[in-house]
Design an enzyme around this catalytic site. Structure first.
Site, PDB file in Angstrom:
ATOM      1  N   GLU A 161       0.665  -1.056  -0.054  1.00 24.42           N
ATOM      2  CA  GLU A 161       0.124   0.080   0.015  1.00 24.42           C
ATOM      3  C   GLU A 161       0.685   1.324   0.101  1.00 24.42           C
ATOM      4  O   GLU A 161       0.776   1.947   0.856  1.00 24.42           O
ATOM      5  CB  GLU A 161      -1.111  -0.004   1.184  1.00 24.42           C
ATOM      6  N   GLU A 345      -5.465  -8.516   0.551  1.00 22.59           N
ATOM      7  CA  GLU A 345      -6.216  -8.155   1.887  1.00 22.59           C
ATOM      8  C   GLU A 345      -7.608  -7.645   1.478  1.00 22.59           C
ATOM      9  O   GLU A 345      -7.909  -7.055   0.579  1.00 22.59           O
ATOM     10  CB  GLU A 345      -5.693  -6.852   2.618  1.00 22.59           C
TER      11      GLU A 345
HETATM   12  O1  IFM Z   1      -4.216  -3.025   9.247  1.00 24.44           O
HETATM   13  C1  IFM Z   1      -4.221  -2.522   7.845  1.00 24.44           C
HETATM   14  C2  IFM Z   1      -3.027  -3.373   6.967  1.00 24.44           C
HETATM   15  O2  IFM Z   1      -1.917  -3.047   7.781  1.00 24.44           O
HETATM   16  C3  IFM Z   1      -3.141  -2.449   5.578  1.00 24.44           C
HETATM   17  N1  IFM Z   1      -4.250  -2.467   5.070  1.00 24.44           N
HETATM   18  C4  IFM Z   1      -5.560  -2.133   6.031  1.00 24.44           C
HETATM   19  C5  IFM Z   1      -5.523  -2.847   7.007  1.00 24.44           C
HETATM   20  C6  IFM Z   1      -6.718  -2.285   7.757  1.00 24.44           C
HETATM   21  O3  IFM Z   1      -6.776  -1.046   7.991  1.00 24.44           O
END
Ligand code: IFM
Length: 438
Positions: A161, A345
């Site tokens: 990210e 994710e």
């Molecule tokens: O916890 C985070 C993760 O580290 C990166 N993506 C989003 C998740 C939830 O906010």
């Protein structure tokens, strides 16, 4: 969705679970500094202990294996494996060697992210991602790790990210290192992506059998008003959240509209940089959580206008699986060079409690089912998705929200470090077993 070859996994990140921030030669990271700064993190929580995974990793690997998943996505803590002079820290490297070995022995694939936000503080002291040199230091770090751990990772992701690192860390100050200037954000983004591109040939030469990619968070922007200005605002939201990274990776250019939103924030780009950034990759990781409703701000930007009466999570994020489908289909159309995708994710936070030994997280089960169905629909529409990772394996340190927000499919009692699989973990395992039986 029981397609053979599709990878099902769970995900975590180093600073969010490891704890042991002072152990075995680990140097401080920007998140140690940020979380120790009063007012930056809810309840003053820090990652000092977190889920104590650094000491409990063996049990945690057994837990992962017991879920029946194919793969585990983790990240390496740069400050744990390299000292301030760029030399290897054996104790830190050995921790990851043992961890990856045990995962492999249990038949779990290893998706390893090199940078999930824990930049060594000594690099931040020299400007962090505002300093072009940090991109080269990142390539050195990728070189060290991929030489030392060659053959142990199924796949390497360079960055997690970069939008969050650049925008939240340097653009609005909500994340470490806590700087707030859009010019900083665009320059930090450029150096992050440059570091990604510089690391790719290093990873390939040190560990040719592992796949190489990057993980991007993406957001769906829509508007509830049917005017050209509002539709333009929604499009601008997606330019800012998605195209900023994806255009750079797959078109070799930053979107011009980004600088319509924030005039005068163009980064300094040296000749050849964009060719490095847009080097081919084997996979793109996509992290998706929610949709945002926006309207025109009456000038050249957008404002967020939360919709009433929609389902939300503990984060206040709208539950909107259709957004994931829309984005996947849209990316395939927009980027002919798009590689295979992994959903690296997806998940939600809820205020989960253990009652009589059970955590009833029915909202999460529905959330996951609906998002998996959205991925399935995108695949039927021709998008090449190869896997899906739940965020997260277990409750952990949710950055500026500390330990209050619980994203895990396994509950963590932070006082005792007791892990309790929630109903969602049990549902996932039952689903994976049924798939195995087909
Ligand atoms: O916890 C985070 C993760 O580290 C990166 N993506 C989003 C998740 C939830 O906010």
């Amino acid at each position: 969705m029981a397609r053979s070859g599709f990878t099902w996994g769970v995900a975590t990140a180093s600073y969010q679970i490891e704890g042991a921030t002072h152990r075995d030669g680990r140097v401080p990271s920007i998140w140690d500094t940020f979380s120790a700064t009063p007012g930056k993190v809810l309840n003053g929580d820090t990652g000092e202990v977190a889920c104590d995974h650094y000491h409990r990793w063996e049990g945690d690997v057994d837990l992962i294996a017991s879920l029946g998943v194919d793969a585990y996505r983790l990240s390496i803590a740069w400050p744990r494996v390299m000292d301030e002079r760029g030399r290897a820290n054996r104790a830190g490297l050995d921790f990851y060697k043992r961890l990856l070995d045990r995962l492999e022995a249990k038949g779990v694939q290893r998706f390893v992210t090199l940078y999930h936000w824990d930049l060594p503080q000594h690099l931040q002291d020299r400007g962090g991602w505002l300093n072009r040199d940090t991109a080269y230091r990142f390539a050195d770090y990728a070189d060290l790790v991929s030489r030392e751990l060659a053959g142990q990772a199924t796949a390497w992701a360079t960055l997690n990210e970069p939008w969050c690192s650049a925008h939240l860390g340097y653009g609005d100050g909500r994340h470490a290192p806590g700087l707030a200037d859009h010019r900083f954000a665009s320059q930090a983004m450029h150096h992050l992506l440059l570091g990604h591109g510089l690391a790719l040939p290093v990873l390939e030469s040190n560990d040719p059998r592992a796949r190489r990619g990057i993980v991007a968070n993406v957001g769906r922007g829509t508007t509830d008003r049917d005017t050209a200005a509002d539709r333009d605002a929604a499009q601008l939201y997606e330019v800012q959240h998605n195209a900023w990274v994806l255009d750079a990776l797959f078109k070799g250019a930053y979107p011009a509209d980004l600088f319509r939103l924030w005039p005068g924030t163009e980064p300094l780009v040296l000749p050849g940089d964009m060719a490095i950034i847009s080097r081919p990759i084997d996979f793109l990781g996509i992290n998706y959580y929610f949709r945002t409703n926006v309207r025109s701000d009456g000038a050249h930007g957008f404002v967020e206008v939360p919709l009433e009466g929609v389902e939300r999570t503990q984060m206040g994020w709208e539950v909107y699986p259709q957004g994931l489908q829309d984005l996947l289909v849209g990316f395939k159309a927009a980027y002919p060079a798009l590689p295979p995708i992994y959903i690296t994710e997806n998940g939600m936070a809820s205020d989960d409690k253990v009652v009589n030994g059970t955590v009833d997280d029915a909202q999460r089960i529905a959330f996951l089912n609906r998002h998996v169905a959205a991925v399935d629909a995108a695949m039927k529409a021709g998008v090449d998705v190869r896997g899906y990772f739940v965020w997260s394996l277990m409750d952990n340190y949710e950055w500026a929200y500390g330990y209050e927000r619980r994203f895990g499919i396994v509950h963590v009692d932070y006082a005792t470090q007791q892990r309790t699989p929630k109903q969602s973990a049990k549902a996932l395992t039952a689903f994976l077993r049924s798939r195995a039986a087909v």
